[in-house]
Design a protein around this motif. Structure first.
Motif, PDB file in Angstrom:
ATOM      1  N   ARG A 172       0.822  -1.204   0.000  1.00 16.76           N
ATOM      2  CA  ARG A 172       0.000   0.000   0.000  1.00 16.76           C
ATOM      3  C   ARG A 172       0.863   1.264   0.000  1.00 16.76           C
ATOM      4  O   ARG A 172       0.512   2.269  -0.612  1.00 16.76           O
ATOM      5  CB  ARG A 172      -0.917   0.002   1.224  1.00 16.76           C
ATOM      6  CG  ARG A 172      -1.847   1.198   1.314  1.00 16.76           C
ATOM      7  CD  ARG A 172      -2.584   1.191   2.636  1.00 16.76           C
ATOM      8  NE  ARG A 172      -3.307  -0.067   2.837  1.00 16.76           N
ATOM      9  CZ  ARG A 172      -3.903  -0.389   3.969  1.00 16.76           C
ATOM     10  NH1 ARG A 172      -3.842   0.433   5.015  1.00 16.76           N
ATOM     11  NH2 ARG A 172      -4.543  -1.528   4.082  1.00 16.76           N
ATOM     12  N   ARG A 173       2.011   1.215   0.683  1.00 17.81           N
ATOM     13  CA  ARG A 173       2.805   2.424   0.898  1.00 17.81           C
ATOM     14  C   ARG A 173       4.045   2.526   0.009  1.00 17.81           C
ATOM     15  O   ARG A 173       4.665   3.590  -0.053  1.00 17.81           O
ATOM     16  CB  ARG A 173       3.233   2.508   2.359  1.00 17.81           C
ATOM     17  CG  ARG A 173       2.062   2.780   3.296  1.00 17.81           C
ATOM     18  CD  ARG A 173       2.527   2.963   4.714  1.00 17.81           C
ATOM     19  NE  ARG A 173       1.431   3.314   5.606  1.00 17.81           N
ATOM     20  CZ  ARG A 173       1.546   3.452   6.908  1.00 17.81           C
ATOM     21  NH1 ARG A 173       2.732   3.273   7.489  1.00 17.81           N
ATOM     22  NH2 ARG A 173       0.507   3.770   7.653  1.00 17.81           N
ATOM     23  N   SER A 174       4.430   1.454  -0.629  1.00 13.66           N
ATOM     24  CA  SER A 174       5.614   1.519  -1.479  1.00 13.66           C
ATOM     25  C   SER A 174       5.315   2.293  -2.757  1.00 13.66           C
ATOM     26  O   SER A 174       4.229   2.158  -3.347  1.00 13.66           O
ATOM     27  CB  SER A 174       6.087   0.106  -1.833  1.00 13.66           C
ATOM     28  OG  SER A 174       7.185   0.160  -2.719  1.00 13.66           O
ATOM     29  N   VAL A 175       6.275   3.111  -3.178  1.00 11.33           N
ATOM     30  CA  VAL A 175       6.098   3.892  -4.400  1.00 11.33           C
ATOM     31  C   VAL A 175       6.893   3.294  -5.558  1.00 11.33           C
ATOM     32  O   VAL A 175       6.915   3.848  -6.640  1.00 11.33           O
ATOM     33  CB  VAL A 175       6.536   5.364  -4.186  1.00 11.33           C
ATOM     34  CG1 VAL A 175       5.675   6.018  -3.129  1.00 11.33           C
ATOM     35  CG2 VAL A 175       8.013   5.435  -3.791  1.00 11.33           C
ATOM     36  N   GLY A 176       7.558   2.173  -5.319  1.00 10.57           N
ATOM     37  CA  GLY A 176       8.369   1.539  -6.346  1.00 10.57           C
ATOM     38  C   GLY A 176       7.745   0.259  -6.854  1.00 10.57           C
ATOM     39  O   GLY A 176       6.559  -0.012  -6.644  1.00 10.57           O
ATOM     40  N   GLY A 177       8.571  -0.558  -7.505  1.00 11.54           N
ATOM     41  CA  GLY A 177       8.102  -1.815  -8.048  1.00 11.54           C
ATOM     42  C   GLY A 177       8.155  -2.931  -7.029  1.00 11.54           C
ATOM     43  O   GLY A 177       8.209  -2.700  -5.823  1.00 11.54           O
ATOM     44  N   ASN A 178       8.144  -4.169  -7.541  1.00 13.53           N
ATOM     45  CA  ASN A 178       8.118  -5.338  -6.661  1.00 13.53           C
ATOM     46  C   ASN A 178       9.336  -5.416  -5.748  1.00 13.53           C
ATOM     47  O   ASN A 178       9.240  -5.850  -4.600  1.00 13.53           O
ATOM     48  CB  ASN A 178       8.014  -6.617  -7.501  1.00 13.53           C
ATOM     49  CG  ASN A 178       6.656  -6.740  -8.172  1.00 13.53           C
ATOM     50  OD1 ASN A 178       5.655  -6.237  -7.663  1.00 13.53           O
ATOM     51  ND2 ASN A 178       6.617  -7.408  -9.311  1.00 13.53           N
ATOM     52  N   LYS A 179      10.505  -4.993  -6.252  1.00 18.00           N
ATOM     53  CA  LYS A 179      11.714  -5.037  -5.432  1.00 18.00           C
ATOM     54  C   LYS A 179      11.565  -4.152  -4.200  1.00 18.00           C
ATOM     55  O   LYS A 179      11.898  -4.557  -3.078  1.00 18.00           O
ATOM     56  CB  LYS A 179      12.936  -4.603  -6.239  1.00 18.00           C
ATOM     57  CG  LYS A 179      14.236  -4.643  -5.449  1.00 18.00           C
ATOM     58  CD  LYS A 179      15.418  -4.205  -6.299  1.00 18.00           C
ATOM     59  CE  LYS A 179      16.715  -4.210  -5.475  1.00 18.00           C
ATOM     60  NZ  LYS A 179      17.868  -3.773  -6.288  1.00 18.00           N
ATOM     61  N   ASN A 180      11.050  -2.945  -4.406  1.00 18.08           N
ATOM     62  CA  ASN A 180      10.855  -2.031  -3.274  1.00 18.08           C
ATOM     63  C   ASN A 180       9.812  -2.570  -2.295  1.00 18.08           C
ATOM     64  O   ASN A 180       9.938  -2.388  -1.083  1.00 18.08           O
ATOM     65  CB  ASN A 180      10.426  -0.654  -3.777  1.00 18.08           C
ATOM     66  CG  ASN A 180      11.600   0.171  -4.268  1.00 18.08           C
ATOM     67  OD1 ASN A 180      12.723  -0.314  -4.304  1.00 18.08           O
ATOM     68  ND2 ASN A 180      11.332   1.394  -4.659  1.00 18.08           N
ATOM     69  N   ILE A 181       8.786  -3.228  -2.826  1.00 15.77           N
ATOM     70  CA  ILE A 181       7.751  -3.792  -1.961  1.00 15.77           C
ATOM     71  C   ILE A 181       8.357  -4.864  -1.060  1.00 15.77           C
ATOM     72  O   ILE A 181       8.083  -4.914   0.148  1.00 15.77           O
ATOM     73  CB  ILE A 181       6.603  -4.381  -2.794  1.00 15.77           C
ATOM     74  CG1 ILE A 181       5.855  -3.260  -3.531  1.00 15.77           C
ATOM     75  CG2 ILE A 181       5.634  -5.150  -1.902  1.00 15.77           C
ATOM     76  CD1 ILE A 181       4.782  -3.756  -4.480  1.00 15.77           C
ATOM     77  N   MET A 182       9.201  -5.711  -1.637  1.00 17.78           N
ATOM     78  CA  MET A 182       9.806  -6.788  -0.853  1.00 17.78           C
ATOM     79  C   MET A 182      10.787  -6.232   0.181  1.00 17.78           C
ATOM     80  O   MET A 182      10.841  -6.706   1.316  1.00 17.78           O
ATOM     81  CB  MET A 182      10.502  -7.783  -1.782  1.00 17.78           C
ATOM     82  CG  MET A 182       9.558  -8.486  -2.753  1.00 17.78           C
ATOM     83  SD  MET A 182       8.104  -9.214  -1.933  1.00 17.78           S
ATOM     84  CE  MET A 182       8.887 -10.449  -0.889  1.00 17.78           C
ATOM     85  N   LEU A 183      11.556  -5.222  -0.213  1.00 14.41           N
ATOM     86  CA  LEU A 183      12.501  -4.622   0.736  1.00 14.41           C
ATOM     87  C   LEU A 183      11.772  -3.908   1.867  1.00 14.41           C
ATOM     88  O   LEU A 183      12.183  -3.976   3.031  1.00 14.41           O
ATOM     89  CB  LEU A 183      13.429  -3.637   0.002  1.00 14.41           C
ATOM     90  CG  LEU A 183      14.509  -4.246  -0.880  1.00 14.41           C
ATOM     91  CD1 LEU A 183      15.237  -3.165  -1.673  1.00 14.41           C
ATOM     92  CD2 LEU A 183      15.511  -5.048  -0.040  1.00 14.41           C
ATOM     93  N   LEU A 184      10.679  -3.238   1.538  1.00 17.65           N
ATOM     94  CA  LEU A 184       9.897  -2.562   2.566  1.00 17.65           C
ATOM     95  C   LEU A 184       9.220  -3.582   3.480  1.00 17.65           C
ATOM     96  O   LEU A 184       9.105  -3.362   4.687  1.00 17.65           O
ATOM     97  CB  LEU A 184       8.852  -1.638   1.931  1.00 17.65           C
ATOM     98  CG  LEU A 184       8.057  -0.747   2.886  1.00 17.65           C
ATOM     99  CD1 LEU A 184       8.985   0.089   3.753  1.00 17.65           C
ATOM    100  CD2 LEU A 184       7.100   0.156   2.115  1.00 17.65           C
TER     101      LEU A 184
END
Length: 332
Positions: free
Chosen positions: A288-300
């Motif tokens: 919901r809060r990530s502004v990037g792609g799948n990589k950013n979602i996983m890191l977040l």
């Protein structure tokens, strides 16, 4: 508003020799014909080079040394020693932008011209991260911005401006809070007709965001001490609910391992299930809060998992009174 705005900066600090000079220098640059300022620094017993750096500013600042006080008490003490009607709370690792004062002056003036009772206003903005920030800083800051877009009822005390009259009416920051005292102040403000209005033009850079996983864990653990005030009503605190969920999850996992025997296949299955169950709820937030792609979602998601375990440790700190502060009459 009068032609000149009188503004007191209150800076609590402890062992901030990496950042304190940059903070104070940025505030001294705010002096202008329209802004009359004083800087009050309340040190919490620094053992590094902070005191020496502060003393080098001479009469440009007022320095008080108050060891062993909570952050709320440090800020309250600073306000008691203010001479001016407006108070800006700035953290020692924060650097205000060069146009910070001009933008604040214009904003307060516009509010007054529009009939707003400026003595009831709390303003400021979410601090931004410095250039060259690490991936931990970037991802965590991005989700904070995403959070604050939907939260107009809270301003962090690292960059908060309030009229002294409203601050005193609210009784200042609650000295019972180890952390999270600004959330309570903002929550109580509307009860006294306080008006919270964010202004992203009142910019400040937070240089002290955690830059790696270890410092991130430590910071989130410390902030987790604020969960103490929700122990009897855990449903009011998402971090506390997450910590409780993780504790229950570990308890169930350990029981399954004990009673399932020593079969490797069962152990691997339980571990996989444990990883999925601890990641699933925070993945929803990350997506919901990530502004990037799948990589950013996983890191977040990974950061949220670390965040959750930091809150678990904070919960045990609370239950074992590990981080109790001694009571103080705030006499420095």
């Amino acid at each position: 508003m009068n032609k000149i705005m009188d503004l007191s900066f209150v800076i609590p600090c402890k062992n901030e020799d990496r950042y304190i000079s940059r903070c104070i220098d940025s505030i001294l640059r705010q002096k202008s014909e329209r802004l009359n300022i004083e800087i009050i620094v309340v040190d919490n017993g620094s053992t590094d080079n902070t005191i020496e750096l502060l003393k080098s500013y001479g009469e440009n600042i007022k320095l008080y040394i108050c060891p062993d006080l909570k952050i709320a008490e440090l800020r309250n003490f600073g306000v008691k020693n203010c001479n001016y009607s407006w108070v800006a709370f700035i953290d020692a690792d924060v650097e205000v932008h060069d146009d910070w004062g001009d933008n604040l002056y214009k904003f307060i003036g516009n509010l007054e011209n529009n009939g707003v009772d400026i003595k009831q206003v709390i303003t400021g903005s979410t601090c931004i991260i410095p250039e060259g920030a690490t991936w931990v800083e970037k991802l965590w800051y991005e989700q904070i911005i995403a959070r604050d877009v939907h939260n107009a009822k809270y301003i962090n005390s690292g960059n908060m401006i309030i009229h002294k009259q409203l601050f005193n009416t609210l009784g200042g920051f609650d000295p019972g809070f180890i952390t999270g005292e600004e959330e309570k102040l903002c929550r109580d403000a509307p009860l006294c007709n306080g008006i919270i209005i964010k202004n992203e033009e009142i910019k400040a850079v937070h240089h002290g965001y955690p830059k790696n996983i270890l410092t991130f864990f430590k910071r989130m653990r410390w902030h987790g001490l604020g969960m103490k005030w929700y122990i009897k009503n855990p449903w009011k605190s998402k971090p506390l609910l997450l910590a409780i969920y993780y504790v229950i999850l570990v308890s169930v996992f350990v029981c399954l391992l004990i009673f399932s025997g020593h079969y490797v296949s069962n152990t691997m299955l339980f571990i996989a299930l444990f990883v999925i169950l601890q990641s699933a709820p925070v993945y929803i937030y990350a997506k919901r809060r990530s502004v990037g792609g799948n990589k950013n979602i996983m890191l977040l998601t990974y950061l949220y998992v670390v965040y959750g375990w930091a809150k678990v440790f904070a919960l045990f700190d609370i239950l074992t009174n590990k981080n109790n502060y001694r009571k103080s009459s705030i006499k420095c």
